[in-house]
Design a protein around this motif. Structure first.
Motif, PDB file in Angstrom:
ATOM      1  N   VAL A 178       0.862  -1.006   0.039  1.00 35.14           N
ATOM      2  CA  VAL A 178       0.155  -0.059   0.128  1.00 35.14           C
ATOM      3  C   VAL A 178       0.913   1.256   0.090  1.00 35.14           C
ATOM      4  CG1 VAL A 178      -1.974  -1.241   1.186  1.00 35.14           C
ATOM      5  CG2 VAL A 178      -0.210  -0.131   2.619  1.00 35.14           C
TER       6      VAL A 178
ATOM      7  N   LYS B 139       0.113   4.211   1.593  1.00 39.75           N
ATOM      8  CA  LYS B 139      -0.242   5.102   2.743  1.00 39.75           C
ATOM      9  C   LYS B 139      -0.963   4.472   3.826  1.00 39.75           C
ATOM     10  CE  LYS B 139      -2.104   9.564   4.042  1.00 39.75           C
ATOM     11  NZ  LYS B 139      -0.811  10.094   4.573  1.00 39.75           N
ATOM     12  N   THR B 140      -0.310   4.488   5.049  1.00 35.78           N
ATOM     13  CA  THR B 140      -0.890   4.040   6.293  1.00 35.78           C
ATOM     14  C   THR B 140      -0.986   4.831   7.429  1.00 35.78           C
ATOM     15  OG1 THR B 140       0.951   3.373   7.294  1.00 35.78           O
ATOM     16  CG2 THR B 140       0.077   1.577   5.552  1.00 35.78           C
TER      17      THR B 140
ATOM     18  N   ASP C 138       2.975   5.553   8.672  1.00 34.04           N
ATOM     19  CA  ASP C 138       4.111   5.919   7.793  1.00 34.04           C
ATOM     20  C   ASP C 138       5.236   7.009   8.159  1.00 34.04           C
ATOM     21  OD1 ASP C 138       2.975   4.154   6.088  1.00 34.04           O
ATOM     22  OD2 ASP C 138       2.262   5.659   4.671  1.00 34.04           O
TER      23      ASP C 138
ATOM     24  N   PHE D 224      -0.462  -4.124   9.724  1.00 36.92           N
ATOM     25  CA  PHE D 224       0.598  -3.442   9.091  1.00 36.92           C
ATOM     26  C   PHE D 224       1.976  -3.810   9.200  1.00 36.92           C
ATOM     27  CE2 PHE D 224      -2.705  -0.107  10.402  1.00 36.92           C
ATOM     28  CZ  PHE D 224      -3.188  -0.012   9.119  1.00 36.92           C
TER      29      PHE D 224
ATOM     30  N   TYR E 258       6.010  -2.785   8.017  1.00 29.02           N
ATOM     31  CA  TYR E 258       7.134  -1.839   7.398  1.00 29.02           C
ATOM     32  C   TYR E 258       8.331  -2.212   7.203  1.00 29.02           C
ATOM     33  CZ  TYR E 258       3.031   0.947   9.105  1.00 29.02           C
ATOM     34  OH  TYR E 258       1.679   1.689   9.185  1.00 29.02           O
TER      35      TYR E 258
ATOM     36  N   ALA F  37       5.295  -0.297   2.880  1.00 27.47           N
ATOM     37  CA  ALA F  37       4.255  -0.597   3.790  1.00 27.47           C
ATOM     38  C   ALA F  37       3.334  -1.624   3.162  1.00 27.47           C
ATOM     39  CB  ALA F  37       3.554   0.600   4.238  1.00 27.47           C
ATOM     40  N   TRP F  38       2.619  -2.419   3.992  1.00 30.04           N
ATOM     41  CA  TRP F  38       1.949  -3.392   3.556  1.00 30.04           C
ATOM     42  C   TRP F  38       0.592  -3.523   4.559  1.00 30.04           C
ATOM     43  CZ3 TRP F  38       7.156  -3.695   3.724  1.00 30.04           C
ATOM     44  CH2 TRP F  38       7.715  -4.183   2.316  1.00 30.04           C
ATOM     45  N   ILE F  39      -0.441  -4.098   4.100  1.00 26.44           N
ATOM     46  CA  ILE F  39      -1.571  -4.496   4.971  1.00 26.44           C
ATOM     47  C   ILE F  39      -1.651  -5.962   4.752  1.00 26.44           C
ATOM     48  CG2 ILE F  39      -2.688  -2.294   4.925  1.00 26.44           C
ATOM     49  CD1 ILE F  39      -4.537  -3.514   2.765  1.00 26.44           C
TER      50      ILE F  39
END
Length: 302
Positions: free
Chosen positions: A122, A124-125, A128, A268, A270, A275-277
């Motif tokens: 993704v 944006k989280t 970040d 999440f 990082y 970044a990942w979900i």
């Protein structure tokens, strides 16, 4: 209500009726059961912390995440378990079917498919800015000497040593109690200097020490997750090493294979500006077999 006398006579009646010995034995056990006794409790085996690094094959093993966290909070020493899956919950000595040992997958080469999940990149989280800030601050203070010593060590020994070093150097302290703020991510040097921090602070300190010891940043993941049993937020460091995702948790000095931990649900992750979900593959149910209706012939009596 069935009288106790009837319950006591039940095994004998089953034996006379030709019931199997196993059924009769089961009835006998039931008859002797105190109906007013409390229900049995779920027992969770836990592993003993590692006191010194050793060969990888002798070290990699996992206490239950829940048991380890409870032991750390209560001050109760963790008990020895012989292997990775020895930490499964047991119910009166029998492992429930839904808690059977999972298949341990090979670590994905470019994304953190941890704790049985699939990671989705993704842009944006919510965290970040916090991660970018602590990731850029690589200073370690006095701990830099420790990291440099591990740079020349075997990679598994470095993982074990740095995990244990940070776990001992830092005392768990809730952010609100320490700083008056609900959630603050501290740089590694700040956590190691103060000797206090919460779960993400442990993970960040371990990440920066491993980077200083020569580990690639792309193999280090800060994972923000939910502890499903404690119903609490948590964070750990996950390291890709020799085809496995190993979890460095502030609750234990042992290294856990992420797919063997079933109490954690990642939210999440990082690493190095990414970044990942996390999601889970839907299990496809088998399609039902269609059976043609049976045609019955009509017979007419003579």
């Amino acid at each position: 209500m069935i009288k106790r006398a009837s319950l006591l006579a039940l095994p004998a009646m089953l034996a006379l009726a030709g019931a199997s010995p196993a059924l009769a034995a089961s009835a006998a056990a039931s008859a002797g059961t105190d109906r007013n006794a409390p229900p049995p409790r779920l027992a969770i085996a836990a592993a003993q912390p590692v006191s010194s690094p050793a060969a990888a094959s002798a070290i990699i093993g996992a206490p239950s995440a829940l048991a380890a966290l409870q032991a750390r909070q209560s001050g109760t020493p963790l008990m020895m378990a012989s292997a990775l899956m020895a930490a499964k919950p047991t119910f009166e000595g029998f492992a429930p079917a839904h808690r059977a040992a999972p298949m341990l997958r090979t670590a994905h080469a470019s994304r953190p498919d941890v704790f049985g999940s699939t990671a989705l990149s993704v842009s944006k989280t919510a965290f970040d800015a916090r991660f970018a800030n602590v990731f850029a601050r690589r200073s370690l203070g006095r701990a830099a000497d420790v990291a440099r010593r591990f740079a020349a060590a075997d990679r598994m020994d470095a993982l074990l040593g740095i995990n244990a070093y940070v776990n001992r150097a830092v005392t768990f302290t809730d952010d609100r109690a320490a700083t008056g703020r609900a959630d603050r991510w501290n740089a590694a040097a700040e956590t190691l200097r103060s000797g206090r921090g919460d779960c993400e602070d442990y993970a960040i300190a371990k990440m920066q020490m491993l980077r200083a010891a020569g580990f690639a940043a792309d193999d280090l993941y800060l994972v923000v997750l939910k502890d499903l049993v404690r119903r609490a937020d948590h964070a750990v460091l996950v390291v890709r090493h020799e085809g496995r995702f190993l979890v460095l948790d502030n609750s234990t000095d042992r290294l856990l294979d992420s797919d063997a931990v079933r109490d954690y649900k990642p939210v999440f992750s990082y690493s190095a500006g990414k970044a990942w979900i996390h999601g889970y593959k839907r299990e496809t149910a088998p399609r039902p077999t269609r059976i043609a209706p049976v045609q019955l012939a009509a017979y007419t009596a003579n």
